[in-house]
Design a protein around this motif. Sequence first.
Motif, PDB file in Angstrom:
ATOM      1  N   MET A 191       0.886  -1.081  -0.341  1.00 54.74           N
ATOM      2  CA  MET A 191       0.115  -0.158  -0.222  1.00 54.74           C
ATOM      3  C   MET A 191       0.906   1.255  -0.123  1.00 54.74           C
ATOM      4  O   MET A 191       0.117   2.520  -0.407  1.00 54.74           O
ATOM      5  CB  MET A 191      -0.500  -0.618   1.108  1.00 54.74           C
ATOM      6  CG  MET A 191      -2.029  -0.953   1.218  1.00 54.74           C
ATOM      7  SD  MET A 191      -2.945  -0.977   3.118  1.00 54.74           S
ATOM      8  CE  MET A 191      -3.557  -0.174   3.024  1.00 54.74           C
ATOM      9  N   LEU A 192       2.091   1.335   0.469  1.00 52.16           N
ATOM     10  CA  LEU A 192       2.925   2.688   0.222  1.00 52.16           C
ATOM     11  C   LEU A 192       4.223   1.795  -0.738  1.00 52.16           C
ATOM     12  O   LEU A 192       5.174   1.642  -1.124  1.00 52.16           O
ATOM     13  CB  LEU A 192       3.355   2.509   1.910  1.00 52.16           C
ATOM     14  CG  LEU A 192       2.703   2.662   2.908  1.00 52.16           C
ATOM     15  CD1 LEU A 192       3.823   2.401   4.088  1.00 52.16           C
ATOM     16  CD2 LEU A 192       2.604   4.599   3.069  1.00 52.16           C
ATOM     17  N   ARG A 193       3.863   2.745  -2.117  1.00 55.90           N
ATOM     18  CA  ARG A 193       5.191   2.388  -2.641  1.00 55.90           C
ATOM     19  C   ARG A 193       6.097   3.519  -2.960  1.00 55.90           C
ATOM     20  O   ARG A 193       7.322   3.413  -3.563  1.00 55.90           O
ATOM     21  CB  ARG A 193       4.215   2.363  -3.589  1.00 55.90           C
ATOM     22  CG  ARG A 193       2.943   1.965  -4.430  1.00 55.90           C
ATOM     23  CD  ARG A 193       3.949   0.524  -4.652  1.00 55.90           C
ATOM     24  NE  ARG A 193       2.808  -0.290  -5.070  1.00 55.90           N
ATOM     25  CZ  ARG A 193       2.773  -1.338  -5.775  1.00 55.90           C
ATOM     26  NH1 ARG A 193       3.638  -1.885  -5.707  1.00 55.90           N
ATOM     27  NH2 ARG A 193       1.605  -2.427  -4.906  1.00 55.90           N
ATOM     28  N   SER A 194       5.996   4.574  -1.810  1.00 54.21           N
ATOM     29  CA  SER A 194       7.140   5.049  -2.259  1.00 54.21           C
ATOM     30  C   SER A 194       7.678   5.233  -0.253  1.00 54.21           C
ATOM     31  O   SER A 194       7.075   5.889   0.569  1.00 54.21           O
ATOM     32  CB  SER A 194       6.784   7.062  -1.743  1.00 54.21           C
ATOM     33  OG  SER A 194       8.390   7.784  -1.225  1.00 54.21           O
ATOM     34  N   GLN A 195       8.814   4.764  -0.665  1.00 55.27           N
ATOM     35  CA  GLN A 195       9.981   5.031   0.769  1.00 55.27           C
ATOM     36  C   GLN A 195       9.886   6.550   1.458  1.00 55.27           C
ATOM     37  O   GLN A 195      10.504   5.601   2.583  1.00 55.27           O
ATOM     38  CB  GLN A 195      11.293   3.961   0.152  1.00 55.27           C
ATOM     39  CG  GLN A 195      12.002   3.999   1.706  1.00 55.27           C
ATOM     40  CD  GLN A 195      11.762   2.308   2.075  1.00 55.27           C
ATOM     41  OE1 GLN A 195      10.615   2.064   2.111  1.00 55.27           O
ATOM     42  NE2 GLN A 195      12.676   1.724   2.674  1.00 55.27           N
ATOM     43  N   ASN A 196      10.497   7.384   0.336  1.00 59.44           N
ATOM     44  CA  ASN A 196      10.905   8.467   0.827  1.00 59.44           C
ATOM     45  C   ASN A 196       9.648   9.389   1.768  1.00 59.44           C
ATOM     46  O   ASN A 196      10.242   9.741   2.669  1.00 59.44           O
ATOM     47  CB  ASN A 196      10.766   9.791   0.032  1.00 59.44           C
ATOM     48  CG  ASN A 196      12.084   9.267  -0.605  1.00 59.44           C
ATOM     49  OD1 ASN A 196      13.112   8.816  -0.316  1.00 59.44           O
ATOM     50  ND2 ASN A 196      11.821   9.830  -2.387  1.00 59.44           N
ATOM     51  N   VAL A 197       8.155   9.027   1.433  1.00 58.23           N
ATOM     52  CA  VAL A 197       7.683   9.103   2.428  1.00 58.23           C
ATOM     53  C   VAL A 197       7.227   8.485   3.348  1.00 58.23           C
ATOM     54  O   VAL A 197       7.314   9.537   4.758  1.00 58.23           O
ATOM     55  CB  VAL A 197       5.614   8.954   2.062  1.00 58.23           C
ATOM     56  CG1 VAL A 197       5.516   9.482   0.239  1.00 58.23           C
ATOM     57  CG2 VAL A 197       5.106   7.420   1.412  1.00 58.23           C
TER      58      VAL A 197
END
Length: 599
Positions: free
Chosen positions: A356-362
Amino acid sequence: MSIQKYSINNSPIQTILTWIQSREIAVPEIQRPFVWDSSKVRDLVDSLYRGYPIGYLITWRNPQVKLKDGTASQGKRILIDGQQRVTALMAALLGHEIINNDYKRTKIVIAFQPQEEKFEVYNPAIAKDNSWIPDISKIILMEVKVPKFVKEYCKHNSKADEDKIYENIELLRGIINNPLGIIELNSDLDIETVTEVFIRINSQGKALSQADFAMSKIAANEIYGGNTLRKSIDYFCHLAIVPEFYKQILDLDKNFTETEYFKEMAWLKDEKDDLYDPLYTDMLRVSFTSEFKRGRLQDLVALLSGRNFETRTYEENIAEQSFELLKIGIMKFMNKTNFQRFLMIVRSSGFIDVSMLRSQNVLNVAYMVYLMLHSQKENPNKIETFVRRWLVLSILTGRYSGSPESRIDFDIKKIDEIGIGKYLASVEESELSEAFWSAGLPSQLNTSVASSPYFGVYLASQVKTNDKGFLSKDITVKDLIELRGDVHHLFPKHYLKKRGLHRGKYNQIANYVMMQSEINIAVGDQEPAKYFSEILEKIREGKPSKYGAISDIETLQENFKAHCIPDGMENNTIENYDGFLEARRKLMALKIRDYYFKL
């Protein structure tokens, strides 16, 4: 007249390997996965054997640092480009172990066929073939006496020319004497110039990885414990993915097990959660930014070098303070309470699965915010709200997509300057206006990419409100996600395909719904007008339909609302598909809005 910013020298490979083993050149610990495949290592050895060039190493000697007595100290060379080639050479020529993509220790063994002068990665077929020398490192390290070895080889290979075999083996042994070019950047260059030089030299034009540069810089400093600090970062990231690695550290690195770093990360041996498995880049960025209130990793390299940004000189006390501050940041990052509480906040936002979380940066920035607020002793309930909102806002606005450093630097400084509450409110006012919810977000939902971050937020909103699966009486969306339940179509995929719609049209996010597979099978290829009508007919009779266990109109309406189902589905056919998509996107956007402001 231009000023030369570097010098170029050639040194035998053996000398360079000796420098690395004696730490004259600082190379990061070989604890991260080796990214080259074995065939690339083979090709590198083959190039050396044939006298082909294999490129340059690029080093930068630590800048001169002012000592307390006023004298200057010059540190080791830092290897900023060529780490993969050096690792490959140490693995193939010296028999060193590497870490593979599964975080397993292994060896890359290169075999040599001296009659045909061929190299190959060692395999079972080679093991059975006497014409191959199975491991060239035995030859390179002179673990065998060449004349005796050649005679033994020729005894098992009767057609081999003894003189030729001897000549080729000597040629193999001689590759460690091949020259390797070293571009050494001047020690008085600052980090910005070093980066620019690297970009211009690099044949592919890739920007220097500031994280790799920083990790090399950390590893190079033993005075302030940089080598152990660097190892703690690698070990933590390794343990987060492979908890079983804990035993290897106990067995193979007794000295490290006595450090405070090891005690701080020991809890990972029992940790199975994979929602946030940070890489060394993530861990370094979060630790640095949360403590130094700076978002650019090139600033970290400068500070660890002792850079005084005002006087543009290098001072020992700044280097010492910077290493101490980074250590504090790393320890806070690794702390079990901090890490697990942060994950609890993420899960409480509805994000229960890494898909559900495609961005490690967020996640990185959300953890930065958490660590900053925790250090400021902010109210725990407020920390949860602020971190949840910043996480979701970052996803919805694509805040840290692309090259995020400048944005992170700006945000963190603003949060530190005016406080998270005021800054968050100002960002919400400018970027989450009514226009965003009514037009901007519905437009972003107009996509066929199931991995869309907006669909991830929509699912999180359903998890947060404990919604049941579509037409399910007891099974929740959370259950379906955790059990890897399929995403299905309200307008069945095959129904739309048969009517000439292409993938980008029938795989629209607004056509997706979390639905039990057995309900989806019952729906089959029927148009909504048919199966929705059947559902409503059964409900009027007070009976559950074959499309789920719901048997009363109130529960059905709640379910439809939870899944943003537009009115009139019992009348929808292919002619209504575009209107349905538009209506559902707006309802999904409103659901996400309500979810966001309740976080």
